[in-house]
Design an enzyme around this catalytic site. Structure first.
Site, PDB file in Angstrom:
ATOM      1  N   ARG A  84       0.928  -1.235   0.115  1.00 26.49           N
ATOM      2  CA  ARG A  84       0.000   0.186  -0.002  1.00 26.49           C
ATOM      3  C   ARG A  84       1.008   1.468  -0.294  1.00 26.49           C
ATOM      4  NH1 ARG A  84      -1.924   3.355   4.686  1.00 26.49           N
ATOM      5  NH2 ARG A  84      -3.685   4.510   3.943  1.00 26.49           N
ATOM      6  N   HIS A 128      -2.636  11.009   0.679  1.00 28.45           N
ATOM      7  CA  HIS A 128      -2.093  10.723   1.972  1.00 28.45           C
ATOM      8  C   HIS A 128      -1.465  12.306   2.276  1.00 28.45           C
ATOM      9  CE1 HIS A 128      -0.661   7.483   4.750  1.00 28.45           C
ATOM     10  NE2 HIS A 128      -0.549   8.426   5.466  1.00 28.45           N
ATOM     11  N   GLU A 173      -7.115   8.755   6.239  1.00 30.98           N
ATOM     12  CA  GLU A 173      -7.390   9.436   7.445  1.00 30.98           C
ATOM     13  C   GLU A 173      -7.692  11.078   7.316  1.00 30.98           C
ATOM     14  OE1 GLU A 173      -3.942   9.047   9.980  1.00 30.98           O
ATOM     15  OE2 GLU A 173      -4.217   6.815  10.295  1.00 30.98           O
ATOM     16  N   ASN A 301      -7.235   2.200  10.067  1.00 31.42           N
ATOM     17  CA  ASN A 301      -6.164   2.221  10.574  1.00 31.42           C
ATOM     18  C   ASN A 301      -6.294   2.326  12.066  1.00 31.42           C
ATOM     19  OD1 ASN A 301      -4.952   2.753   8.085  1.00 31.42           O
ATOM     20  ND2 ASN A 301      -4.337   4.912   8.174  1.00 31.42           N
ATOM     21  N   TYR A 303      -4.275   2.228  15.951  1.00 32.47           N
ATOM     22  CA  TYR A 303      -3.116   2.418  16.732  1.00 32.47           C
ATOM     23  C   TYR A 303      -3.116   2.172  18.146  1.00 32.47           C
ATOM     24  CZ  TYR A 303      -0.462   3.750  12.439  1.00 32.47           C
ATOM     25  OH  TYR A 303       0.006   3.747  11.134  1.00 32.47           O
ATOM     26  N   GLU A 374      -3.505   0.159   8.142  1.00 31.70           N
ATOM     27  CA  GLU A 374      -2.362   0.519   8.967  1.00 31.70           C
ATOM     28  C   GLU A 374      -2.279  -0.078  10.141  1.00 31.70           C
ATOM     29  OE1 GLU A 374      -1.116   4.465   9.061  1.00 31.70           O
ATOM     30  OE2 GLU A 374      -1.657   4.733   7.133  1.00 31.70           O
TER      31      GLU A 374
HETATM   32  C1  FCB Z   1      -1.057   7.520  10.596  1.00 27.28           C
HETATM   33  C2  FCB Z   1      -0.501   7.858   9.103  1.00 27.28           C
HETATM   34  C3  FCB Z   1       0.681   7.344   8.909  1.00 27.28           C
HETATM   35  C4  FCB Z   1       1.890   7.337   9.965  1.00 27.28           C
HETATM   36  C5  FCB Z   1       0.991   6.675  11.060  1.00 27.28           C
HETATM   37  C6  FCB Z   1       2.044   6.519  12.350  1.00 27.28           C
HETATM   38  O1  FCB Z   1      -2.091   8.489  11.106  1.00 27.28           O
HETATM   39  O2  FCB Z   1      -1.545   7.593   8.262  1.00 27.28           O
HETATM   40  O3  FCB Z   1       1.386   8.210   7.774  1.00 27.28           O
HETATM   41  O4  FCB Z   1       2.329   8.423  10.001  1.00 27.28           O
HETATM   42  O5  FCB Z   1      -0.037   7.191  11.483  1.00 27.28           O
END
Ligand code: FCB
Length: 469
Positions: A84, A128, A173, A301, A303, A374
């Site tokens: 990707r 992006h 995002e 995504n 985290y 992600e």
């Molecule tokens: C996300 C972004 C990516 C990277 C990660 C850690 O928010 O999409 O580009 O910075 O975080």
């Protein structure tokens, strides 16, 4: 690559699970002024003193623009099934309008051909975060016209690559583009105005919808999706005030985008929360039908989790509750933590939160195929004898892949997973100080060193599963 694991039997993933890794143009390409590329908002922002740590810019980054063939070889060695990456809008359409720049397109044509030649499925993100500076000068995302410009750019990209690229993501995002770019201003273009952030969010989604329609019109077989950064959200305590804080942040972070895109309406409570910020006068009657153009897939995504609460009883709203704000209309919400281990970004490691996000999506949108586009972590890496043993990052991936498996076992149609990131890169306002890569990048020499996590991931892909625990 060596297989670090002797036993990789359980849990296994569906046979056609798409294993990949992700990057983004501005974070890796460099060659900022090559072959007709013009500045994006991130070029301007990173050159503005005080905006990016250490004054880092993407001028060179990982030099991927010149090293793409070697990088594709590395991907093939890791056994990636998919890659990707994002297209740089100002490479393809310098200035953000007018005809395509063939030299810029050629770079991506070569990259896509090379990936396909190595049996790696290209997964293309159109945006992006690198808006052509000329479009920002004309008003940026708070201006409605930017959405139309974006759809035009999408058409150029699909016309050039649509015969070979099946998976397309319009935006990565949009929350970050809108609320960090125009709300708090910690991301490019660095403006801070709550109403502008909300307008930007709307026009990003409108651009997504217009682009999706244009792409489908030109290629009926295109799989078109959008990627949202979604969070698990919990209240700090069981108090009604903390529950309200959680509702507000879920509203702004998650539902502000999910509801228009998947239901064709803004959540009424979020509109009410934003009453003092904007009257939503920028929304036209026809917009929500465009924004909710059916998706082929949703990219997630993930985290971390937000743990939020109301301010302590009796605390008066002060200037610190106001601008510049990431959370317009909800500035008083406090962000806490649960004392879990954190990454080098100070983000709590919360793999169960990923199960929560995925199962919630499936509950609310049962038919929608999902991909984790992600997931990953920054940790401080050390090169010892030419190797990088990133045990923390490896454990993070392992825990989150187990979470993915749990979600699949619970019936979630999760079709693939992209590690963030293939290699260390320019981490936005943090510059090169944060390393998210499975492959270490020595920025002095541009040498690539696969870390332990990369070798481990290669084994996971080969075995289509994780080691039994
Ligand atoms: C996300 C972004 C990516 C990277 C990660 C850690 O928010 O999409 O580009 O910075 O975080």
């Amino acid at each position: 690559m060596t297989n670090d694991q002797s036993e990789l039997t359980d849990p296994t993933f569906p046979a056609d699970f798409l294993w990949g890794a992700a990057t983004a143009a501005y974070q890796i390409e460099g060659s900022a002024a090559e072959d007709g590329r013009t500045p994006s908002i991130w070029d301007t922002f990173s050159r503005t003193p005080g905006k990016v740590r250490n004054g880092d810019t993407g001028d060179v980054a990982c030099d991927h623009y010149r090293r793409a063939p070697e990088d594709v070889k590395l991907m093939a060695e890791l056994g990636l099934r998919s890659y990707r990456f994002s297209l740089s809008w100002p490479r393809i359409q310098p200035g953000g309008s007018g005809p395509a720049n063939e030299a810029g397109l050629d770079f991506y044509r070569r990259l896509v051909d090379d990936l396909l030649g190595h049996g790696i499925e290209p997964w293309v993100t159109l945006y992006h975060w690198d808006l052509p500076q000329a479009l920002e000068d004309a008003g940026g995302w708070p201006a409605r016209d930017t959405a139309a410009r974006f759809a035009e750019y999408a058409e150029l990209a699909v016309a050039a690559l649509g015969d070979r690229v099946r998976y397309w993501t319009t935006l990565n995002e949009p929350w970050c583009s809108a609320f960090l770019g125009y709300g708090s201003g910690v991301h490019a273009p660095g403006r801070s105005d709550g109403a502008d952030a909300v307008r930007a969010g709307h026009h990003l989604m409108l651009g997504h919808g217009l682009a999706a329609q244009a792409m489908r019109a030109s290629r009926a077989d295109a799989e078109v999706g959008v990627t949202l950064n979604l969070y698990a959200i919990s209240p700090l305590t069981g108090s009604p005030a903390d529950a309200d804080a959680a509702r507000r942040i879920d509203g702004l972070a998650n539902r502000f985008f999910l509801d228009p895109i998947l239901r064709g309406e803004y959540p009424a409570d979020v509109v009410a929360d934003l009453r003092e910020v904007t009257d939503f006068g920028h929304v036209r009657d026809e917009d929500l039908a465009v924004i909710s153009t059916p998706l082929s897939v949703l990219g997630v995504n993930y985290y971390s989790r937000y743990v939020v609460g109301a301010p302590p009883e009796g605390e008066e709203p002060g200037p610190h509750w106001r601008k510049p704000s990431t959370w317009p209309g909800s500035e008083h919400v406090m962000f806490g933590d649960r004392g879990l281990p954190v990454t080098d970004m100070n983000w709590e490691i919360d793999a169960p939160g990923m199960v929560e996000v995925l199962t919630r999506l499936h509950r609310e949108y049962p038919e929608l195929p999902l991909y984790v586009t992600e997931n990953g972590s920054a940790f401080i890496d050390e090169v010892v004898d030419g190797e990088v043993h990133d045990a923390d990052r490896l454990a993070y991936f392992d825990a989150h892949l187990r979470a993915c498996h749990e979600a699949i076992a619970a019936g979630v149609p999760l079709r693939g997973y992209f590690a963030w990131s293939l290699m260390d890169n320019f981490e936005w306002a943090w510059g090169y100080s944060k390393r998210f890569g499975m492959v270490y990048v020595d920025y002095e020499t541009q040498a690539r060193i696969p870390k332990s996590s990369a070798k481990w991931y290669a084994a996971v892909i080969r075995n289509n599963g994780l080691a039994a625990q």
